[in-house]
Design a protein around this motif. Structure first.
Motif, short mmCIF file in Angstrom:
data_model
loop_
_atom_site.label_atom_id
_atom_site.label_comp_id
_atom_site.label_asym_id
_atom_site.label_seq_id
_atom_site.Cartn_x
_atom_site.Cartn_y
_atom_site.Cartn_z
N ASN A 170 -14.53 11.08 5.10
CA ASN A 170 -14.39 11.77 4.15
C ASN A 170 -15.15 13.27 3.96
N SER A 186 -1.69 14.33 -1.85
CA SER A 186 -1.00 14.09 -3.38
C SER A 186 -0.28 12.99 -2.99
N THR A 187 0.63 12.93 -1.84
CA THR A 187 1.46 12.10 -1.86
C THR A 187 0.94 10.32 -1.12
N GLU A 188 -0.26 10.45 -0.52
CA GLU A 188 -0.56 9.27 0.08
C GLU A 188 -1.85 9.06 -1.45
N LYS A 189 -2.20 7.48 -0.43
CA LYS A 189 -3.01 6.54 -1.35
C LYS A 189 -4.28 7.04 -0.90
N LYS A 190 -4.60 7.38 0.44
CA LYS A 190 -5.64 7.38 0.76
C LYS A 190 -5.38 8.39 2.41
#
Length: 136
Positions: free
Chosen positions: A77, A100-104
């Motif tokens: 991260n 923003s389209t992916e969970k992580k």
């Protein structure tokens, strides 16, 4: 050092002398560790699409040097945050939209995405030579 070995009646062993030299002139100190961390954590900003691929490679080399020399590693991260921070505004927005389209979002995915978009932009702006025949 060799004279000191001779004065102490030590064996004149070249390997032992190299070890003493290495220990005496080792530049691994707190100051060099902090300098290496600062190079990694606050890299030079990348402005254009042409600078992205070599800029990221240069930064990853600094991260690898920090790991190999001081056995210090950055979390995924933190790498992602530093990557986004060193990019220009346009590429920052691309990464944030993709995130923003992916969970992580993983660092490797973001890096690969940014590098592929940069390569596409560079290839679109690079002029292609045209085959011009003779005019009759």
């Amino acid at each position: 050092i060799l004279k000191g070995m001779l004065d102490k009646s030590m064996d004149l062993d070249g390997f032992k002398a190299l070890m003493i030299f290495n220990k005496r002139f080792d530049s691994r100190s707190t100051a060099t560790l902090l300098h290496a961390y600062l190079d990694v954590v606050s890299p030079v900003g990348i402005k254009g699409a042409k600078e992205i691929v070599p800029g990221i490679a240069k930064w990853e080399n600094k991260v690898a040097a920090l790991k190999s020399r001081y056995d210090e590693d950055l979390s995924a991260n933190l790498k992602l945050a530093i990557l986004v921070g060193m990019l220009g505004k346009e590429f920052q927005e691309l990464v944030l939209e993709k995130g923003s389209t992916e969970k992580k979002m993983k660092y490797e995915d973001a890096r690969d995405y940014v590098m592929s978009v940069a390569k596409q932009k560079v290839s679109m702006t690079t002029p292609t030579p045209m085959d011009i025949g003779g005019v009759f």
